[in-house]
Design a protein around this motif. Structure first.
Motif, PDB file in Angstrom:
ATOM      1  N   SER A 128       0.862  -1.179   0.000  1.00 26.74           N
ATOM      2  CA  SER A 128       0.000   0.000   0.000  1.00 26.74           C
ATOM      3  C   SER A 128       0.897   1.226   0.000  1.00 26.74           C
ATOM      4  O   SER A 128       1.885   1.284   0.734  1.00 26.74           O
ATOM      5  CB  SER A 128      -0.925   0.029   1.224  1.00 26.74           C
ATOM      6  OG  SER A 128      -1.686   1.226   1.243  1.00 26.74           O
ATOM      7  N   LEU A 129       0.543   2.201  -0.822  1.00 29.43           N
ATOM      8  CA  LEU A 129       1.332   3.429  -0.917  1.00 29.43           C
ATOM      9  C   LEU A 129       0.771   4.538  -0.039  1.00 29.43           C
ATOM     10  O   LEU A 129       1.307   5.638  -0.029  1.00 29.43           O
ATOM     11  CB  LEU A 129       1.382   3.892  -2.382  1.00 29.43           C
ATOM     12  CG  LEU A 129       1.912   2.857  -3.379  1.00 29.43           C
ATOM     13  CD1 LEU A 129       1.896   3.431  -4.793  1.00 29.43           C
ATOM     14  CD2 LEU A 129       3.302   2.385  -2.999  1.00 29.43           C
ATOM     15  N   GLY A 130      -0.312   4.250   0.681  1.00 32.09           N
ATOM     16  CA  GLY A 130      -0.942   5.252   1.527  1.00 32.09           C
ATOM     17  C   GLY A 130      -0.744   4.973   3.000  1.00 32.09           C
ATOM     18  O   GLY A 130       0.013   4.081   3.392  1.00 32.09           O
ATOM     19  N   ARG A 131      -1.460   5.743   3.849  1.00 32.45           N
ATOM     20  CA  ARG A 131      -1.335   5.627   5.296  1.00 32.45           C
ATOM     21  C   ARG A 131      -2.654   5.299   5.979  1.00 32.45           C
ATOM     22  O   ARG A 131      -2.740   5.329   7.214  1.00 32.45           O
ATOM     23  CB  ARG A 131      -0.780   6.944   5.888  1.00 32.45           C
ATOM     24  CG  ARG A 131       0.618   7.300   5.422  1.00 32.45           C
ATOM     25  CD  ARG A 131       1.622   6.212   5.775  1.00 32.45           C
ATOM     26  NE  ARG A 131       1.645   5.921   7.202  1.00 32.45           N
ATOM     27  CZ  ARG A 131       2.155   4.814   7.724  1.00 32.45           C
ATOM     28  NH1 ARG A 131       2.637   3.872   6.935  1.00 32.45           N
ATOM     29  NH2 ARG A 131       2.163   4.628   9.025  1.00 32.45           N
ATOM     30  N   ALA A 132      -3.681   4.950   5.224  1.00 32.53           N
ATOM     31  CA  ALA A 132      -4.975   4.636   5.828  1.00 32.53           C
ATOM     32  C   ALA A 132      -4.862   3.389   6.704  1.00 32.53           C
ATOM     33  O   ALA A 132      -4.201   2.415   6.340  1.00 32.53           O
ATOM     34  CB  ALA A 132      -6.016   4.408   4.740  1.00 32.53           C
ATOM     35  N   ASP A 133      -5.510   3.421   7.865  1.00 36.45           N
ATOM     36  CA  ASP A 133      -5.579   2.226   8.700  1.00 36.45           C
ATOM     37  C   ASP A 133      -6.485   1.182   8.064  1.00 36.45           C
ATOM     38  O   ASP A 133      -6.279  -0.019   8.246  1.00 36.45           O
ATOM     39  CB  ASP A 133      -6.084   2.589  10.094  1.00 36.45           C
ATOM     40  CG  ASP A 133      -5.089   3.455  10.847  1.00 36.45           C
ATOM     41  OD1 ASP A 133      -3.972   2.974  11.121  1.00 36.45           O
ATOM     42  OD2 ASP A 133      -5.419   4.618  11.145  1.00 36.45           O
ATOM     43  N   ALA A 134      -7.483   1.640   7.329  1.00 39.26           N
ATOM     44  CA  ALA A 134      -8.350   0.729   6.571  1.00 39.26           C
ATOM     45  C   ALA A 134      -9.017   1.509   5.448  1.00 39.26           C
ATOM     46  O   ALA A 134      -9.489   2.631   5.651  1.00 39.26           O
ATOM     47  CB  ALA A 134      -9.406   0.091   7.458  1.00 39.26           C
ATOM     48  N   ALA A 135      -9.041   0.910   4.271  1.00 44.29           N
ATOM     49  CA  ALA A 135      -9.811   1.424   3.139  1.00 44.29           C
ATOM     50  C   ALA A 135     -10.642   0.253   2.653  1.00 44.29           C
ATOM     51  O   ALA A 135     -10.106  -0.726   2.141  1.00 44.29           O
ATOM     52  CB  ALA A 135      -8.895   1.942   2.035  1.00 44.29           C
ATOM     53  N   THR A 136     -11.951   0.319   2.859  1.00 45.68           N
ATOM     54  CA  THR A 136     -12.837  -0.805   2.584  1.00 45.68           C
ATOM     55  C   THR A 136     -13.807  -0.442   1.476  1.00 45.68           C
ATOM     56  O   THR A 136     -14.399   0.637   1.489  1.00 45.68           O
ATOM     57  CB  THR A 136     -13.611  -1.214   3.845  1.00 45.68           C
ATOM     58  OG1 THR A 136     -12.676  -1.644   4.844  1.00 45.68           O
ATOM     59  CG2 THR A 136     -14.585  -2.341   3.560  1.00 45.68           C
ATOM     60  N   VAL A 137     -13.986  -1.359   0.545  1.00 49.01           N
ATOM     61  CA  VAL A 137     -14.853  -1.139  -0.618  1.00 49.01           C
ATOM     62  C   VAL A 137     -15.873  -2.266  -0.706  1.00 49.01           C
ATOM     63  O   VAL A 137     -15.539  -3.442  -0.526  1.00 49.01           O
ATOM     64  CB  VAL A 137     -14.028  -1.066  -1.918  1.00 49.01           C
ATOM     65  CG1 VAL A 137     -14.926  -1.071  -3.145  1.00 49.01           C
ATOM     66  CG2 VAL A 137     -13.147   0.185  -1.901  1.00 49.01           C
ATOM     67  N   LYS A 138     -17.110  -1.907  -1.018  1.00 46.70           N
ATOM     68  CA  LYS A 138     -18.221  -2.852  -1.136  1.00 46.70           C
ATOM     69  C   LYS A 138     -18.620  -2.965  -2.605  1.00 46.70           C
ATOM     70  O   LYS A 138     -18.855  -1.959  -3.276  1.00 46.70           O
ATOM     71  CB  LYS A 138     -19.395  -2.324  -0.305  1.00 46.70           C
ATOM     72  CG  LYS A 138     -20.659  -3.147  -0.316  1.00 46.70           C
ATOM     73  CD  LYS A 138     -21.677  -2.436   0.581  1.00 46.70           C
ATOM     74  CE  LYS A 138     -22.974  -3.175   0.671  1.00 46.70           C
ATOM     75  NZ  LYS A 138     -23.963  -2.444   1.523  1.00 46.70           N
ATOM     76  N   ALA A 139     -18.682  -4.190  -3.131  1.00 47.37           N
ATOM     77  CA  ALA A 139     -19.044  -4.407  -4.526  1.00 47.37           C
ATOM     78  C   ALA A 139     -19.542  -5.835  -4.690  1.00 47.37           C
ATOM     79  O   ALA A 139     -19.288  -6.696  -3.839  1.00 47.37           O
ATOM     80  CB  ALA A 139     -17.854  -4.159  -5.452  1.00 47.37           C
ATOM     81  N   THR A 140     -20.238  -6.110  -5.778  1.00 45.03           N
ATOM     82  CA  THR A 140     -20.674  -7.478  -6.047  1.00 45.03           C
ATOM     83  C   THR A 140     -19.548  -8.316  -6.634  1.00 45.03           C
ATOM     84  O   THR A 140     -19.621  -9.538  -6.617  1.00 45.03           O
ATOM     85  CB  THR A 140     -21.879  -7.493  -6.999  1.00 45.03           C
ATOM     86  OG1 THR A 140     -21.538  -6.775  -8.191  1.00 45.03           O
ATOM     87  CG2 THR A 140     -23.090  -6.845  -6.350  1.00 45.03           C
ATOM     88  N   ASP A 141     -18.519  -7.677  -7.142  1.00 39.13           N
ATOM     89  CA  ASP A 141     -17.379  -8.366  -7.749  1.00 39.13           C
ATOM     90  C   ASP A 141     -16.183  -8.320  -6.804  1.00 39.13           C
ATOM     91  O   ASP A 141     -15.727  -7.239  -6.418  1.00 39.13           O
ATOM     92  CB  ASP A 141     -17.029  -7.725  -9.090  1.00 39.13           C
ATOM     93  CG  ASP A 141     -15.897  -8.456  -9.788  1.00 39.13           C
ATOM     94  OD1 ASP A 141     -16.171  -9.480 -10.431  1.00 39.13           O
ATOM     95  OD2 ASP A 141     -14.745  -8.006  -9.683  1.00 39.13           O
TER      96      ASP A 141
END
Length: 249
Positions: free
Chosen positions: A174-187
């Motif tokens: 990961s090139l960022g500093r987020a503690d979590a980046a969460t994405v919701k999708a059907t795929d």
């Protein structure tokens, strides 16, 4: 910290009338919840999907190392096609989608055997299918938000996939500093790749709004959230609920 230590959060997962088990093949390490132990069938599924992926990589070594999208390949196996498409949508290399793609592929294979009730977790990327409401605990490393909130998923929204990337937890790039980046999708491949790209965009709180604006424009994404220290930013269909301390599942 070893991978199995990093994944001790799995021990907090619970499901009424369900059991949890692992299925491992080489780098693939899945935590699966279903009405019965389907570990043998899960390993067979992993082997089948990995066989196609490994054969493709042997003929196209750039697939494994590219950090940029690669063109579609009509002759690729289904798993690889999904990863290529996800990389194009997210602006990442195709391997950014591998965990989510495998979780979904195995979940779909197991679904008929599990009566349509199965969860497959692959290093933070999750495939969910259930006739009941499911709450997925939000893990965000040392953030005070970690373990306090969950994402509620209604039965009519499943099958569904959640992809999570972190710049402070785990071994994935990961090139960022987020503690979590969460994405919701059907795929699953899309959720995984977009979560990676979303996390890459967040290095400080000043980046949160622009990151959400970007993810909201990606076709196929239904919702997203970012945790950065004490800050949480969300977009789209993300129903957050409080968790009892120490509870997950």
């Amino acid at each position: 910290m070893g991978v199995y230590q990093e994944r001790r959060y799995r021990l907090k997962c619970r499901g009424r009338g369900l059991i949890s088990f692992t299925a491992r093949v080489k780098e693939t390490d899945l935590w699966i919840t279903a009405p019965e132990n389907l570990s043998a069938q899960a390993v067979e599924s992993i082997l089948a999907h990995r066989r196609g992926l490994e054969d493709y990589v042997s003929r196209n070594p750039g697939f494994l190392t590219s950090l940029k999208p690669l063109p579609a390949d009509p002759w690729a196996p289904p798993l690889v096609k999904a990863m290529l498409a996800a990389g194009q949508a997210a602006g990442t290399g195709p391997m950014a989608a591998v965990a989510g793609a495998i979780a979904q592929a195995v979940g779909r294979d197991l679904s008929p055997l599990a009566g349509g009730e199965v969860m497959v977790e692959n290093g933070g990327d999750i495939y969910l299918e259930s006739p009941r409401e499911v709450t997925v605990g939000l893990e965000a490393g040392d953030s005070p938000i970690s373990g306090r909130l969950g994402i509620s998923i209604a039965p009519q929204d499943m099958p569904l996939c959640l992809g999570t990337s972190s710049g402070t937890v785990g071994h994935s790039l990961s090139l960022g500093r987020a503690d979590a980046a969460t994405v919701k999708a059907t795929d699953g491949a899309l959720a995984d790749a977009v979560a990676t790209a979303l996390g890459n965009r967040v290095k400080s709180t000043a980046d949160l709004q622009a990151a959400l604006d970007w993810v909201g424009a990606v076709p196929g994404v239904r919702g997203a959230l970012i945790v950065l220290g004490r800050k949480l930013a969300a977009w789209g269909d993300m129903e957050l609920v409080p968790l009892e301390q120490g509870a997950q599942g």
